[in-house]
Design a protein around this motif. Structure first.
Motif, mmCIF file in Angstrom:
data_model
loop_
_atom_site.group_PDB
_atom_site.id
_atom_site.type_symbol
_atom_site.label_atom_id
_atom_site.label_comp_id
_atom_site.label_asym_id
_atom_site.label_seq_id
_atom_site.Cartn_x
_atom_site.Cartn_y
_atom_site.Cartn_z
ATOM 1 N N TYR A 103 0.845 -1.204 0.000
ATOM 2 C CA TYR A 103 0.000 0.000 0.000
ATOM 3 C C TYR A 103 0.874 1.245 0.000
ATOM 4 O O TYR A 103 1.676 1.455 0.919
ATOM 5 C CB TYR A 103 -0.924 0.032 1.228
ATOM 6 N N TYR A 119 4.509 1.097 0.812
ATOM 7 C CA TYR A 119 4.817 0.270 1.978
ATOM 8 C C TYR A 119 4.595 -1.198 1.616
ATOM 9 O O TYR A 119 3.643 -1.539 0.909
ATOM 10 C CB TYR A 119 3.914 0.665 3.145
ATOM 11 N N GLU A 147 4.868 -5.487 3.074
ATOM 12 C CA GLU A 147 5.073 -6.534 4.073
ATOM 13 C C GLU A 147 5.223 -7.868 3.349
ATOM 14 O O GLU A 147 4.489 -8.146 2.386
ATOM 15 C CB GLU A 147 3.879 -6.653 5.024
ATOM 16 N N THR A 173 9.181 -5.917 6.823
ATOM 17 C CA THR A 173 8.525 -4.775 6.215
ATOM 18 C C THR A 173 9.553 -3.850 5.566
ATOM 19 O O THR A 173 10.760 -3.998 5.768
ATOM 20 C CB THR A 173 7.724 -3.966 7.264
ATOM 21 N N LEU A 212 9.829 -0.715 6.200
ATOM 22 C CA LEU A 212 10.136 0.405 7.073
ATOM 23 C C LEU A 212 11.400 0.135 7.890
ATOM 24 O O LEU A 212 11.765 -1.020 8.128
ATOM 25 C CB LEU A 212 8.969 0.688 8.020
ATOM 26 N N ARG A 249 9.527 -1.883 11.244
ATOM 27 C CA ARG A 249 8.281 -1.411 11.858
ATOM 28 C C ARG A 249 7.093 -1.776 10.973
ATOM 29 O O ARG A 249 7.201 -1.871 9.753
ATOM 30 C CB ARG A 249 8.323 0.099 12.070
ATOM 31 N N ILE A 250 5.942 -1.955 11.607
ATOM 32 C CA ILE A 250 4.703 -2.303 10.894
ATOM 33 C C ILE A 250 3.822 -1.069 10.805
ATOM 34 O O ILE A 250 3.555 -0.401 11.814
ATOM 35 C CB ILE A 250 3.968 -3.446 11.618
ATOM 36 N N SER A 251 3.375 -0.766 9.605
ATOM 37 C CA SER A 251 2.479 0.372 9.414
ATOM 38 C C SER A 251 1.071 -0.008 9.853
ATOM 39 O O SER A 251 0.513 -1.001 9.363
ATOM 40 C CB SER A 251 2.475 0.792 7.944
ATOM 41 N N PRO A 252 0.471 0.730 10.765
ATOM 42 C CA PRO A 252 -0.856 0.345 11.280
ATOM 43 C C PRO A 252 -1.955 0.548 10.241
ATOM 44 O O PRO A 252 -1.866 1.415 9.371
ATOM 45 C CB PRO A 252 -1.051 1.276 12.479
#
Length: 356
Positions: free
Chosen positions: A139, A142, A144, A161, A163, A167-170
């Motif tokens: 998305y 970004y 995963e 990911t 990032l 880190r995981i994008s919420p």
């Protein structure tokens, strides 16, 4: 907000497309055409990063939480064929997001996975007898890439990911609501959060639109130490569970919306527990609250009266432009979602055409 939905090889859908989805979207159709499956797919999309996302789907339908692939994720594949990838695409406000699940028979659990070595060894052994499930999410730049591995010890999720520091994008908070969850849900926690945010009076005002005699609502600790929700009706305290299914359902939906602004509410069989005479007022309350808190509501129904009341209720509060209706039809292996704008639905209702 979701603008369009596309699902491939998910549950009963070889391919399903829903364009021009609105903030208040109602879905109907005959039994077993996949109305609830649309909600399942949306929930899985937004909850996919949780290791127990598939277990949650099973719990929504009352299935036991078994960890073998044939019980856990194979039922969500079209015809239970894991050799064809599941694809779920959503067009959001700015871009298109895509989630893909595929079978992976060659995955090996990495040695640096963040679990104790003895636990890692159990999952490593499991990959030799069970295949793993690979997921990919994209998305707006970004990404995963991850795997779900199941064993007798439970589920392990490993993800990388795009990032920094992995880190995981919420994603947007998503609430699945059906009669089972309302019966067993923790309404006391929702009410407590609203009280802390000074929103309890707003909740009471909303509930009074359906039950004008309500003057207060509170959490009371009973003698056995349990928490019970009580409403004050005509100056008498009454356990909310005794106040009727309709009020309990409205309380759960409205409290969920108010507690989680800018979220997605997926409501299965929204009319259950509501008397048909209250449908119009019910829809006015839900739609107005959802608009105020910038929430999207996507719901299913079996009821013609519920469909008509949704169109009439939103028209009465001048929110018709936020509403649309889809009828899901299945012909052989093809499933179609036929969209009715508010104007087209109104014309169908006025001429007594069957729209379910």
């Amino acid at each position: 907000m979701i603008k369009s939905i596309e699902m491939k090889n998910f549950r009963g859908f070889s391919h399903l497309v829903m364009d021009d989805v609105k903030p208040i979207t109602l879905i109907s159709g005959m039994n077993n055409v996949g109305k609830s499956s649309i909600l399942d797919g949306l929930f899985l999309f937004f909850d996919h990063i949780a290791p127990d996302s598939f277990m949650k789907l099973n719990s929504f339908r009352g299935f036991p939480s078994l960890s073998e692939p044939k019980y856990l994720w194979e039922p969500v594949f079209y015809n239970m064929d894991t050799h064809n990838d599941i694809q779920i695409k959503l067009r959001m406000e700015q871009d298109t997001a895509e989630l893909r699940y595929s079978r992976d028979d060659a995955y090996v659990v990495p040695k640096d996975v963040d679990v104790p070595p003895n636990v890692r060894d159990q999952f490593t052994s499991s990959t030799q007898s069970f295949y793993t499930l690979k997921f990919q999410y994209r998305y707006d730049g970004y990404e995963e890439n991850g795997h779900l591995i199941t064993s007798a010890s439970g589920l392990l999720r490993n993800v990388n990911t795009s990032l920094e520091r992995n880190r995981i994008s919420p994603l947007s908070f998503t609430q699945f609501i059906n009669s089972v969850l309302i019966q067993n849900g923790d309404v006391a926690t929702l009410l407590g959060e609203l009280e802390l945010d000074n929103k309890k009076d707003d909740l009471i005002k909303v509930l009074r639109l359906i039950e004008p005699s309500i003057t207060d609502i509170a959490t009371i600790i009973t003698k056995n130490g349990g928490a019970q929700i009580y409403v004050k009706i005509n100056d008498r305290l009454l356990p909310i569970k005794l106040a009727g299914d309709g009020l309990n359902k409205l309380l759960y939906i409205i409290a969920s919306i108010m507690t989680h602004p800018k979220s997605l509410m997926l409501i299965d069989e929204i009319e259950t527990g509501i008397h048909y005479s209250a449908y119009v007022d019910f829809w006015k309350v839900v739609a107005a609250t959802a608009q105020k808190y910038c929430c999207q509501v996507i719901a299913t129904t079996h009821s013609y009266e519920c469909i008509v009341s949704a169109a009439n209720g939103l028209k009465e509060i001048s929110l018709s432009d936020l509403f649309c209706y889809f009828r899901v039809d299945r012909e052989k292996d093809m499933t179609r979602a036929i969209r009715y704008s508010n104007e087209l639905l109104r014309a169908a209702i006025d001429t007594n055409l069957e729209v379910r």
